[in-house]
Design a protein around this motif. Structure first.
Motif, PDB file in Angstrom:
ATOM      1  N   TRP A  57       0.829  -1.203   0.000  1.00 28.33           N
ATOM      2  CA  TRP A  57       0.000   0.000   0.000  1.00 28.33           C
ATOM      3  C   TRP A  57       0.872   1.265   0.000  1.00 28.33           C
ATOM      4  CZ3 TRP A  57      -4.631   1.452  -1.210  1.00 28.33           C
ATOM      5  CH2 TRP A  57      -5.189   2.627  -0.704  1.00 28.33           C
ATOM      6  N   GLN A  58       1.949   1.232   0.748  1.00 30.86           N
ATOM      7  CA  GLN A  58       2.861   2.378   0.755  1.00 30.86           C
ATOM      8  C   GLN A  58       3.554   2.530  -0.596  1.00 30.86           C
ATOM      9  OE1 GLN A  58       3.035   4.588   3.202  1.00 30.86           O
ATOM     10  NE2 GLN A  58       1.522   3.392   4.371  1.00 30.86           N
ATOM     11  N   GLU A  59       3.973   1.406  -1.179  1.00 28.43           N
ATOM     12  CA  GLU A  59       4.615   1.459  -2.499  1.00 28.43           C
ATOM     13  C   GLU A  59       3.657   1.969  -3.570  1.00 28.43           C
ATOM     14  OE1 GLU A  59       6.009  -2.459  -3.266  1.00 28.43           O
ATOM     15  OE2 GLU A  59       7.633  -2.377  -1.796  1.00 28.43           O
ATOM     16  N   SER A  60       2.375   1.748  -3.354  1.00 33.16           N
ATOM     17  CA  SER A  60       1.362   2.194  -4.316  1.00 33.16           C
ATOM     18  C   SER A  60       0.962   3.645  -4.093  1.00 33.16           C
ATOM     19  CB  SER A  60       0.113   1.305  -4.216  1.00 33.16           C
ATOM     20  OG  SER A  60       0.426  -0.045  -4.381  1.00 33.16           O
ATOM     21  N   LYS A  61       1.535   4.284  -3.070  1.00 32.43           N
ATOM     22  CA  LYS A  61       1.222   5.671  -2.727  1.00 32.43           C
ATOM     23  C   LYS A  61      -0.275   5.861  -2.507  1.00 32.43           C
ATOM     24  CE  LYS A  61       5.268   7.433  -5.176  1.00 32.43           C
ATOM     25  NZ  LYS A  61       5.774   8.349  -6.238  1.00 32.43           N
ATOM     26  N   HIS A  62      -0.863   4.869  -1.872  1.00 29.90           N
ATOM     27  CA  HIS A  62      -2.275   4.884  -1.489  1.00 29.90           C
ATOM     28  C   HIS A  62      -3.203   4.968  -2.690  1.00 29.90           C
ATOM     29  CE1 HIS A  62      -1.149   6.474   2.804  1.00 29.90           C
ATOM     30  NE2 HIS A  62      -0.415   5.436   2.412  1.00 29.90           N
ATOM     31  N   ASP A  63      -2.736   4.524  -3.830  1.00 29.33           N
ATOM     32  CA  ASP A  63      -3.555   4.466  -5.041  1.00 29.33           C
ATOM     33  C   ASP A  63      -4.181   3.068  -5.137  1.00 29.33           C
ATOM     34  OD1 ASP A  63      -4.397   4.015  -7.774  1.00 29.33           O
ATOM     35  OD2 ASP A  63      -3.261   5.787  -8.335  1.00 29.33           O
ATOM     36  N   SER A  64      -5.508   3.003  -5.104  1.00 27.51           N
ATOM     37  CA  SER A  64      -6.198   1.708  -5.066  1.00 27.51           C
ATOM     38  C   SER A  64      -5.921   0.873  -6.305  1.00 27.51           C
ATOM     39  CB  SER A  64      -7.708   1.924  -4.907  1.00 27.51           C
ATOM     40  OG  SER A  64      -7.998   2.533  -3.673  1.00 27.51           O
ATOM     41  N   VAL A  65      -5.860   1.495  -7.480  1.00 28.01           N
ATOM     42  CA  VAL A  65      -5.623   0.746  -8.717  1.00 28.01           C
ATOM     43  C   VAL A  65      -4.220   0.158  -8.721  1.00 28.01           C
ATOM     44  CG1 VAL A  65      -5.486   0.888 -11.222  1.00 28.01           C
ATOM     45  CG2 VAL A  65      -7.294   2.122 -10.011  1.00 28.01           C
ATOM     46  N   VAL A  66      -3.237   0.972  -8.343  1.00 32.53           N
ATOM     47  CA  VAL A  66      -1.850   0.496  -8.305  1.00 32.53           C
ATOM     48  C   VAL A  66      -1.716  -0.624  -7.281  1.00 32.53           C
ATOM     49  CG1 VAL A  66       0.548   1.138  -7.892  1.00 32.53           C
ATOM     50  CG2 VAL A  66      -0.986   2.729  -9.061  1.00 32.53           C
ATOM     51  N   TYR A  67      -2.356  -0.439  -6.123  1.00 34.53           N
ATOM     52  CA  TYR A  67      -2.302  -1.472  -5.089  1.00 34.53           C
ATOM     53  C   TYR A  67      -2.939  -2.771  -5.578  1.00 34.53           C
ATOM     54  CZ  TYR A  67      -3.385  -3.918  -0.711  1.00 34.53           C
ATOM     55  OH  TYR A  67      -3.504  -4.859   0.280  1.00 34.53           O
ATOM     56  N   ALA A  68      -4.095  -2.672  -6.231  1.00 37.58           N
ATOM     57  CA  ALA A  68      -4.771  -3.864  -6.746  1.00 37.58           C
ATOM     58  C   ALA A  68      -3.890  -4.594  -7.747  1.00 37.58           C
ATOM     59  CB  ALA A  68      -6.103  -3.479  -7.395  1.00 37.58           C
ATOM     60  N   GLN A  69      -3.158  -3.838  -8.578  1.00 35.08           N
ATOM     61  CA  GLN A  69      -2.270  -4.484  -9.547  1.00 35.08           C
ATOM     62  C   GLN A  69      -1.115  -5.186  -8.848  1.00 35.08           C
ATOM     63  OE1 GLN A  69      -0.977  -2.038 -12.797  1.00 35.08           O
ATOM     64  NE2 GLN A  69       0.651  -3.437 -13.404  1.00 35.08           N
ATOM     65  N   LYS A  70      -0.530  -4.548  -7.845  1.00 36.27           N
ATOM     66  CA  LYS A  70       0.592  -5.160  -7.121  1.00 36.27           C
ATOM     67  C   LYS A  70       0.148  -6.430  -6.397  1.00 36.27           C
ATOM     68  CE  LYS A  70       3.532  -1.094  -6.403  1.00 36.27           C
ATOM     69  NZ  LYS A  70       4.741  -1.725  -6.986  1.00 36.27           N
ATOM     70  N   VAL A  71      -1.023  -6.373  -5.772  1.00 36.53           N
ATOM     71  CA  VAL A  71      -1.524  -7.540  -5.057  1.00 36.53           C
ATOM     72  C   VAL A  71      -1.814  -8.670  -6.034  1.00 36.53           C
ATOM     73  CG1 VAL A  71      -3.460  -8.426  -3.707  1.00 36.53           C
ATOM     74  CG2 VAL A  71      -2.438  -6.223  -3.129  1.00 36.53           C
ATOM     75  N   THR A  72      -2.437  -8.332  -7.168  1.00 33.78           N
ATOM     76  CA  THR A  72      -2.747  -9.349  -8.171  1.00 33.78           C
ATOM     77  C   THR A  72      -1.476  -9.977  -8.725  1.00 33.78           C
ATOM     78  OG1 THR A  72      -4.789  -8.195  -8.783  1.00 33.78           O
ATOM     79  CG2 THR A  72      -3.897  -9.774 -10.371  1.00 33.78           C
TER      80      THR A  72
END
Length: 887
Positions: free
Chosen positions: A286-301
């Motif tokens: 979440w920190q690496e995604s800078k609290h961006d939900s789309v970026v976080y969803a991609q990293k998790v996926t």
């Protein structure tokens, strides 16, 4: 060697971890007292329908819901000695986690005597694990027994029970059973004993009979007692979901929302343990995604798809229950439900709406006709929603690239939401990937060629090939690609090693190959002409071969979009003779095409193949068979070579065809004689009315532009139509090498276009002459030229699309049509409405003028005084005619 040691080790560890260190045991008991006895006798079968040397005289399947027991009995009859090899092996698969195997009977009937063979000590317990190839460990065992001393006409009678249902279903029952097989049965007896306190719904398919019922007091028996079943013919390449056999379904789940509720209870999405390793990992993403939900969803996926390897331990309840996400994260492996629950848990941790979805990877169509049941599904995925946008994610697909919002999701037909009130939802058929192959054969004068191949994968195709390259040795890939081309072209050797470039951001994977061929051409049998053959068999391999008279649908490998372009290039820039073939067909389920064109020194052969759906409907099978009756021929092409070893016609690229020039001159002479003799001396028609008196004694206004347009038309037709095409030898060579059209039809079209262009050239020059002379027949002549030119252009386009089956017009075609229509419309309107035209073109031919002078009466002389009087009254202003003439 690695696999040899790996799998036994894994099995040992798994068995130890789940308490299977002891081999499961079996027991023996008399026949259950609850089973129903059939009232029918087995029907005699036609042995011509029997294979493997034996048949089933009797098959019984009975279920007691209250006792959680399934009873099986079958009687096999050996019709040949070879039948002992297949029928003499007893294999009973069961799950010792919740099932007990109880043997009842095993004997051979020979000459009316029963020979008992039931010896529990001779059974061997073998870990069956039939799904290890899919990286699934399900903990099943097989009780194996090999019968001895079997002979022709023996009957083998076997009966046993499996006691215990999987507790994961919360004491609710569902089942499916087929009433037909691919070979006939002498007798089929199916029975469900259902307590009256339970509600079990039944449904039949494919014309299966409904159940008969018998009241047992405390329970109801629903049974099928069938003497003799018909065998079902099967055909290759049928969709898995297409029903061919009669079957029954039963379920205690009354609606799909009940299944969704059950699945949600079995697989809840738990909150992360605060401070735990999975919690900390999610926070870091979440920190690496800078609290961006789309970026976080991609990293998790990406993490779940690629870092959690696919391997399932589906023992007992875990056939449908997922492991805890914390455990899956720690062990770094899991099956589809493990990975899906882990993905949904991590997404929900940051407020992203994530829903588990049940899917069936086989039943693309027809699943909504099933009775609601957990067994309607074999797969689990996730649906997420960010800012109102929904997206399906399959966590078992690896190495997906490109934009996260455009990631490929397979077509699974109907899927079920795992939530309260969950209903069936439709998934979409998305064609997200294309494979494009470009093969360039650069000919050499020594008869050889250099082959350069570029293959570009995009979208889902890039996902697949990326995984293949990551999981396969580079030398193995290089060898397989080389052997593929060596299978078509003799003497082909690798010039440089295979190279590839991966662009995961744009999701494009590019592979390059370079080969040398010392000898490319061969002598064609029958014609003794030198030719080369090229192939696009990677396309034809996707098309199933079917038999005549097929009545069932054809399964297609959807999604598919293939482009295969072959370039045959002459050396030294020597032009290739014009060739043309174009065929394109777009059906409901598929499309295909083939196009042959020449571009300067290159002959380009382009193939296309794609699928719109996962299958060809039964009513479209005849069209499919007609389209691909000779698919190997269609997806290949033979090209003739000249004596110099170049593509046919290259030696005549700069030669002039003397006969075409001679024919052009002869036609011009013929047209000139016909016009001078029969048309030029004639009086003008009334098609375009003109004035009685001439008002303009010279060419002016828009007529000057019209004269320029006529001269430009004559020049353009002569240069582009005659000099560059019909006067060249290579254009006439197409009569010999054009393919796809009957030679006489093509020659007729060819000659018609030649004569048509000659007529347009002649009429343009002749109309320009009439315009300059202000002849009265000019307007009608120009109008005929405009209509004829428009007709020739339209005929050329229509015939090209009809004869050569072109489906898309090129830019030049549109330009020519627009130019012809605009030219005809503008100047036709001008002819009919212009006062300049009506007052200019009144000059008659000499013959017409002389004829009218002979028959005209003598006019009386007018005194000079009359003119003087006129001049005086007009105050010297000049006559009206003079004023108009000056204008």
């Amino acid at each position: 060697m690695k696999l040899t040691y790996f799998f036994p080790l894994v099995l040992f560890l798994l068995m130890y971890g789940f308490g299977f260190s002891a081999t499961p045991s079996i027991s023996k008991a008399n026949l259950p007292n609850w089973i129903r006895q059939s009232s029918n006798q087995p029907k005699a079968l036609d042995l011509a329908d029997i294979s493997d040397g034996y048949y089933y005289e009797r098959i019984e399947y009975q279920v007691n819901l209250a006792e959680q027991t399934r009873f099986y009995r079958d009687v096999k009859v050996l019709t040949e000695h070879a039948g002992a090899e297949h029928a003499g092996q007893v294999t009973i698969v069961f799950d010792p986690q919740y099932q007990q195997l109880i043997m009842h009977e095993l004997f051979v009937v020979r000459g009316g005597k029963h020979l008992d063979r039931l010896d529990l000590g001779k059974f061997e317990m073998i870990a069956s694990e039939s799904e290890l190839s899919r990286s699934i460990y399900n903990g099943t065992y097989a009780a194996y027994f090999l019968l001895e001393d079997l002979r022709k006409d023996d009957k083998i009678v076997l009966s046993y029970s499996l006691r215990g249902f999987n507790p994961v279903f919360d004491n609710r029952f569902a089942d499916t059973y087929f009433l037909q097989g691919y070979e006939p049965f002498g007798l089929l007896h199916v029975n469900y004993v259902v307590p009256k306190t339970r509600s079990l719904k039944f449904k039949t398919f494919k014309g299966a009979p409904t159940a008969e019922q018998q009241d047992l007091g405390h329970a109801v028996s629903y049974y099928w007692d069938i003497a003799g079943t018909d065998h079902v013919e099967t055909e290759a390449n049928m969709p898995i979901w297409y029903p061919t056999r009669q079957r029954i379904e039963c379920s205690e789940f009354s609606k799909w929302s009940d299944v969704a509720k059950w699945a949600g209870n079995v697989n809840p999405i738990p909150p992360l343990v605060a401070g735990g390793k999975l919690y900390q990992f999610s926070e870091r993403l979440w920190q690496e995604s800078k609290h961006d939900s789309v970026v976080y969803a991609q990293k998790v996926t990406d993490f779940v798809q690629n870092d959690i390897r696919y391997m399932g331990v589906e023992v007992g309840e875990y056939s449908h229950r997922a492991n805890n996400p914390e455990k899956v994260f720690a062990q770094r492996y899991g099956d589809c439900k493990d990975k899906s629950v882990l993905l949904a848990t991590m997404l929900r941790h940051k407020g992203i709406d994530a829903t588990l979805i049940l899917a069936n990877t086989y039943e693309e169509y027809g699943l909504d006709q099933y009775l609601p049941s957990p067994f309607a599904f074999n797969h689990m995925v996730v649906r997420l929603s960010i800012d109102g946008r929904r997206q399906y994610i399959d966590p078992t697909i690896m190495n997906q690239g490109g934009s996260f919002s455009e990631r490929y999701f397979p077509f699974y037909g109907k899927v079920l939401e795992v939530k309260a009130g969950g209903v069936l939802q439709d998934t979409e058929k998305v064609l997200s990937g294309t494979t494009r192959v470009e093969e360039k054969f650069k000919l050499r004068r020594d008869g050889g060629a250099q082959l350069d191949v570029v293959t570009i994968y995009s979208g889902s195709n890039a996902d697949d090939i990326r995984t293949y390259f990551k999981q396969t040795a580079k030398n193995t890939i290089d060898k397989s690609y080389l052997e593929y081309y060596q299978g078509f072209y003799k003497g082909l050797v690798r010039q440089t090693p295979l190279t590839y470039q991966d662009d995961p951001v744009r999701n494009i994977f590019r592979v390059e190959e370079h080969y040398n061929m010392h000898s490319f051409s061969e002598i064609e049998v029958g014609t003794n002409r030198r030719s080369i053959s090229v192939y696009a068999t990677n396309l034809s391999s996707y098309l199933p071969t079917i038999s005549d008279g097929r009545l069932t649908p054809i399964a297609l490998r959807y999604p598919l979009s293939l482009e295969h372009d072959i370039y045959i290039i002459n050396p030294d820039g020597i032009p290739v003779s014009p060739m043309k073939e174009n065929e394109f067909m777009d059906r409901e389920s598929y499309y295909y095409g083939k196009n042959i064109v020449t571009i300067n020194d290159t002959l380009k052969i382009a193939f296309r193949l794609g699928f719109h759906d996962t299958y060809v409907k039964a009513e479209e099978v005849a069209a499919y068979q007609s389209d691909f009756a000779d698919k190997e021929r269609f997806f290949s092409s033979a090209v003739y070579l000249d004596d110099d070893g170049l593509v046919s016609g290259s030696t005549t690229a700069h030669e002039t065809n003397g006969w075409s020039v001679f024919g052009f001159v002869v036609l011009l002479g013929l047209f000139t004689w016909l016009v001078v003799t029969y048309y030029h001396p004639r009086r003008a028609s009334t098609l375009i009315p003109v004035y009685d008196e001439m008002r303009y004694d010279r060419i002016g206004g828009w007529l000057v532009l019209l004269l320029i347009a006529l001269c430009a038309t004559a020049i353009r037709v002569f240069y582009e139509g005659m000099l560059r095409l019909f006067f060249t030898q290579q254009m006439w060579d197409t009569l010999d090498y054009n393919v796809g059209v009957h030679p006489w039809l093509y020659a007729g079209i060819f000659m018609t276009m030649f004569v048509g262009n000659t007529v347009i050239f002649f009429l343009s020059v002749y109309a320009a002459y009439l315009l300059v002379k202000r002849r009265d027949i000019f307007p009608q002549t120009l109008f005929f030229l405009l209509m004829f030119q428009l007709a020739v252009v339209l005929a050329d386009v229509v015939l090209t699309y009809t004869i050569f089956r072109e489906q898309q017009a090129e830019a030049d075609d549109y330009s020519e049509i627009v130019r012809a229509i605009s030219f005809a419309l503008i100047w036709s309107l001008y002819l009919f409405h212009s006062t300049r035209v009506k007052g200019t073109f009144l000059v008659q031919s000499d013959q017409v003028a002389q004829a009218e002078a002979l028959v005209a009466p003598a006019l009386p002389s007018i005194p000079v005084s009359v003119f003087e009087s006129t001049d005086n009254t007009s105050h010297g202003g000049g006559s009206e005619h003079d004023v108009q003439r000056d204008n």
